[in-house]
Design a protein around this motif. Sequence first.
Motif, PDB file in Angstrom:
ATOM      1  N   GLY A   1       1.069  -0.917  -0.184  1.00 38.83           N
ATOM      2  CA  GLY A   1      -0.048   0.286   0.187  1.00 38.83           C
ATOM      3  C   GLY A   1       0.156   1.541   0.132  1.00 38.83           C
ATOM      4  N   ALA A   2       0.443   2.287  -0.104  1.00 40.93           N
ATOM      5  CA  ALA A   2       1.254   4.129   0.104  1.00 40.93           C
ATOM      6  C   ALA A   2       1.802   4.361  -0.736  1.00 40.93           C
ATOM      7  N   GLU A   3       0.733   3.620  -1.854  1.00 37.22           N
ATOM      8  CA  GLU A   3       1.447   4.741  -3.025  1.00 37.22           C
ATOM      9  C   GLU A   3       0.481   3.744  -4.232  1.00 37.22           C
ATOM     10  N   PRO A   4       0.309   3.867  -5.599  1.00 39.71           N
ATOM     11  CA  PRO A   4      -0.220   3.098  -6.531  1.00 39.71           C
ATOM     12  C   PRO A   4       0.277   2.002  -6.399  1.00 39.71           C
ATOM     13  N   VAL A   5      -0.436   0.138  -6.928  1.00 41.31           N
ATOM     14  CA  VAL A   5       0.531  -0.981  -7.000  1.00 41.31           C
ATOM     15  C   VAL A   5       0.318  -1.248  -8.297  1.00 41.31           C
ATOM     16  N   ARG A   6       1.656  -1.644  -8.621  1.00 36.21           N
ATOM     17  CA  ARG A   6       2.062  -2.091 -10.334  1.00 36.21           C
ATOM     18  C   ARG A   6       1.593  -3.534 -10.513  1.00 36.21           C
ATOM     19  N   PRO A   7       0.938  -3.690 -11.316  1.00 33.18           N
ATOM     20  CA  PRO A   7       0.873  -5.184 -11.549  1.00 33.18           C
ATOM     21  C   PRO A   7       2.397  -5.854 -11.711  1.00 33.18           C
ATOM     22  N   GLY A   8       3.083  -5.074 -12.707  1.00 34.82           N
ATOM     23  CA  GLY A   8       4.543  -5.460 -12.628  1.00 34.82           C
ATOM     24  C   GLY A   8       4.912  -5.746 -11.725  1.00 34.82           C
TER      25      GLY A   8
ATOM     26  N   ALA B   1       0.218 -14.299  -0.671  1.00 36.46           N
ATOM     27  CA  ALA B   1       0.632 -13.461   0.704  1.00 36.46           C
ATOM     28  C   ALA B   1       0.132 -12.477  -0.300  1.00 36.46           C
ATOM     29  N   HIS B   2       0.415 -11.806  -1.582  1.00 33.66           N
ATOM     30  CA  HIS B   2       0.755 -10.351  -1.450  1.00 33.66           C
ATOM     31  C   HIS B   2      -1.096  -9.498  -2.023  1.00 33.66           C
ATOM     32  N   THR B   3      -0.937  -8.924  -0.880  1.00 36.03           N
ATOM     33  CA  THR B   3      -1.920  -8.056  -0.461  1.00 36.03           C
ATOM     34  C   THR B   3      -1.936  -7.146  -0.691  1.00 36.03           C
ATOM     35  N   PRO B   4      -2.713  -6.780  -1.969  1.00 39.75           N
ATOM     36  CA  PRO B   4      -2.985  -5.002  -2.288  1.00 39.75           C
ATOM     37  C   PRO B   4      -4.153  -4.354  -1.639  1.00 39.75           C
ATOM     38  N   ALA B   5      -3.633  -3.122  -0.869  1.00 39.53           N
ATOM     39  CA  ALA B   5      -4.110  -2.173   0.108  1.00 39.53           C
ATOM     40  C   ALA B   5      -4.104  -0.960  -0.139  1.00 39.53           C
TER      41      ALA B   5
ATOM     42  N   LEU C   1      -4.267   0.801 -23.097  1.00 32.54           N
ATOM     43  CA  LEU C   1      -4.925  -0.510 -21.782  1.00 32.54           C
ATOM     44  C   LEU C   1      -4.140   1.007 -20.160  1.00 32.54           C
ATOM     45  N   THR C   2      -4.647   0.918 -19.732  1.00 30.35           N
ATOM     46  CA  THR C   2      -4.777   1.209 -18.265  1.00 30.35           C
ATOM     47  C   THR C   2      -4.956   0.097 -17.222  1.00 30.35           C
ATOM     48  N   THR C   3      -3.913  -0.464 -16.694  1.00 29.90           N
ATOM     49  CA  THR C   3      -3.890  -1.318 -16.334  1.00 29.90           C
ATOM     50  C   THR C   3      -3.889  -0.949 -14.544  1.00 29.90           C
ATOM     51  N   LEU C   4      -4.458  -1.474 -14.008  1.00 32.00           N
ATOM     52  CA  LEU C   4      -5.239  -1.442 -11.773  1.00 32.00           C
ATOM     53  C   LEU C   4      -5.054  -2.155 -11.248  1.00 32.00           C
ATOM     54  N   VAL C   5      -4.536  -2.088 -10.206  1.00 33.36           N
ATOM     55  CA  VAL C   5      -4.420  -3.417  -9.340  1.00 33.36           C
ATOM     56  C   VAL C   5      -6.041  -3.614  -8.411  1.00 33.36           C
ATOM     57  N   ALA C   6      -6.604  -3.878  -7.828  1.00 35.14           N
ATOM     58  CA  ALA C   6      -7.792  -3.940  -7.130  1.00 35.14           C
ATOM     59  C   ALA C   6      -7.183  -3.779  -5.697  1.00 35.14           C
ATOM     60  N   CYS C   7      -7.682  -3.030  -4.885  1.00 33.75           N
ATOM     61  CA  CYS C   7      -7.462  -2.511  -3.198  1.00 33.75           C
ATOM     62  C   CYS C   7      -8.955  -3.338  -2.843  1.00 33.75           C
ATOM     63  N   GLY C   8      -9.155  -4.500  -2.990  1.00 29.72           N
ATOM     64  CA  GLY C   8     -10.259  -4.806  -2.212  1.00 29.72           C
ATOM     65  C   GLY C   8     -11.360  -4.339  -1.638  1.00 29.72           C
ATOM     66  N   ARG C   9     -11.912  -4.720  -0.612  1.00 22.72           N
ATOM     67  CA  ARG C   9     -12.557  -4.555   0.336  1.00 22.72           C
ATOM     68  C   ARG C   9     -12.795  -3.460   1.505  1.00 22.72           C
ATOM     69  N   PRO C  10     -13.653  -2.487   1.863  1.00 25.92           N
ATOM     70  CA  PRO C  10     -13.196  -1.851   3.540  1.00 25.92           C
ATOM     71  C   PRO C  10     -13.129  -2.872   4.282  1.00 25.92           C
ATOM     72  N   SER C  11     -12.602  -3.122   5.256  1.00 22.03           N
ATOM     73  CA  SER C  11     -13.072  -3.808   6.699  1.00 22.03           C
ATOM     74  C   SER C  11     -13.586  -3.074   7.592  1.00 22.03           C
ATOM     75  N   GLY C  12     -14.937  -3.138   8.341  1.00 21.46           N
ATOM     76  CA  GLY C  12     -14.618  -2.324   9.660  1.00 21.46           C
ATOM     77  C   GLY C  12     -15.512  -0.607   8.558  1.00 21.46           C
ATOM     78  N   GLN C  13     -15.746  -0.069   7.746  1.00 21.70           N
ATOM     79  CA  GLN C  13     -15.587   0.540   7.530  1.00 21.70           C
ATOM     80  C   GLN C  13     -16.581   1.352   6.326  1.00 21.70           C
ATOM     81  N   ARG C  14     -16.559   1.950   5.717  1.00 24.20           N
ATOM     82  CA  ARG C  14     -18.336   2.133   4.538  1.00 24.20           C
ATOM     83  C   ARG C  14     -17.084   3.090   3.482  1.00 24.20           C
ATOM     84  N   VAL C  15     -17.111   2.775   1.947  1.00 19.42           N
ATOM     85  CA  VAL C  15     -16.127   3.975   1.471  1.00 19.42           C
ATOM     86  C   VAL C  15     -17.723   3.293   0.681  1.00 19.42           C
ATOM     87  N   ARG C  16     -17.760   4.979  -0.474  1.00 16.72           N
ATOM     88  CA  ARG C  16     -18.697   5.466  -2.066  1.00 16.72           C
ATOM     89  C   ARG C  16     -17.731   5.820  -2.275  1.00 16.72           C
TER      90      ARG C  16
END
Length: 556
Positions: free
Chosen positions: A285-292, A310-314, A358-373
């Motif tokens: 985390g802390a900056e854009p996660v690059r697929p490469g 184990a690699h967990t984008p956030a 193309l622009t390839t983006l890495v998903a940062c998953g889902r919120p945990s214990g909070q709401r995101v819109r």
Amino acid sequence: MPEALIERVARWAREIPDAPAYTFVDYLGDGSRETLTWARADLKARALAVRLREVAGPGDRVAILAPQGLPYVVAMLGALYAGIVAVPLFAPDLPGHAERLTRAYSDAEPVAVLTTTAALPGVRAFAAGVPVIAVDTVSDLLADEWEPVAIEPGELAYLQYTSGSTRAPAGVEITHGNLEANAAQLWKLFRAKPRTSVAALWLPLFHDMGLVATIALPMVGGNQVAFMDPVAFVMHPVRWLRLLSEFDDVYTGGPNFAFEYTAARVGAADKEGLDLSGVRVMLNGAEPVRPGTVEAFNAAFGGCGLRPEAHTPAYGLAEATVFVSAMGPDEAVVATDFDRDALRDGRAVPGGGSSGALTTLVACGRPSGQRVRVVGSGGQELPDGRVGEIWVQGPNVARAYWRDPLRTAEVFGATLDGADGAWLRTGDLGVVYGGLLYVTGRIKDLIIVDGRNHYPQDIEVTVQEAHRAVRRDHVAAFSLPGEETERLVVVAERSRGGASADPAEVAARVRAAVRKFHDLSVHDFVLTGTGAVPRTTSGKIARRACLRAYLEGALV
């Protein structure tokens, strides 16, 4: 009243007094290790709290200007014990961040400073006029004089100064409740086992990710953390991996550049003996996660037992304490190719469209214990597949910016149609696609030319691929006002392998690539020496700071 997070230190001191809590590996010294057990951590925190109350009262700020190490941990714990507002910063001798330190320190107006004996001379010169306490000289005997005070969730715990990637550092007011909530959210994500799982980290303790993961997270379940100085990691990144190899159930984290840097710098000989099979989560985390980066890291260390899952984008930010969303444990990294033109128009469309770009983006998953819109410019929630600003609501969201009511109202006081309560406006653009959050960029970093949006990170990737003389991940793209539209400026550091390259040839290749892939003209291209492109303390490209340096003629 429920037990506050900081009060768990005393609980672990009673229940597992001899269990290791905080271990510092001194790679910059003799390589020795020093460990605070939970009993010692509690003892030293009580002693320091007594000493602090001699010079500060509730609500007062105390700045931590110390190098990475156990005294820094004790400084933070002692301030939290005492009910005094900590200001986690760094020693004045940290290169490259003198202006940020001065501005944050002046803004906080601390009544006292905590440091170490080794850093004392420089700190006294910097903080003249306020009491300076060397944490490592405080007598443990003072702990007997400690009288506990009740900690309310809404009380201010510390000021987390932002890294300033788009603006001047600002003090985010983190309460005890915020810290407890976010630490619990992270602990749940990691699926940490009480008293068993271990964290192995190198992140700076003055940064939000380093502070929460290193100091707060172990308190949740009485776990151990082993950590080192960030400089020790930069010098030899294999040290991070060797530390991870020591444990059977371990989690860690870092910004994207750290994974790319480690994959590039750790050779075959260094990999001998590495066993990364015990790594449960590597938060990226802390900056854009690059697929490469993810692919390169997994390829480099898959033979050492590292599981790809184990690699967990956030995704996160200081205004939410640190953590907002992530992929779940044991979920594969999800990278999606989106039509670049559609994405610039605010739509997430898979595939290359008519242009094939193309622009390839890495998903940062889902919120945990909070709401995101994801929210549009008019304050309305957008449907999945539409790009807008990411808004967050939850117990981990900070209450305000220090002494900045106007900006506090703008950022923390947003209201969403059909939803109760205030929301945090993150300033980040994102989109929900396939049930997952993708971060597309910063609003303030958008480059708008002839009415079309361009993400600077897309341009920066194109530039670094255009010529071998461009140093990877050391490129900044930003815009200048023009008579009719904004003008694109690109600043890039010269790579070691491209030292002999003709600057004119490099510029021509860069201009051609940007024209081809983005239909943009480069107004100015600057090829600089190593270290010229500024970065934040978390490793992000500081584009606003680079713009200032460009306008001041300070790039060499």
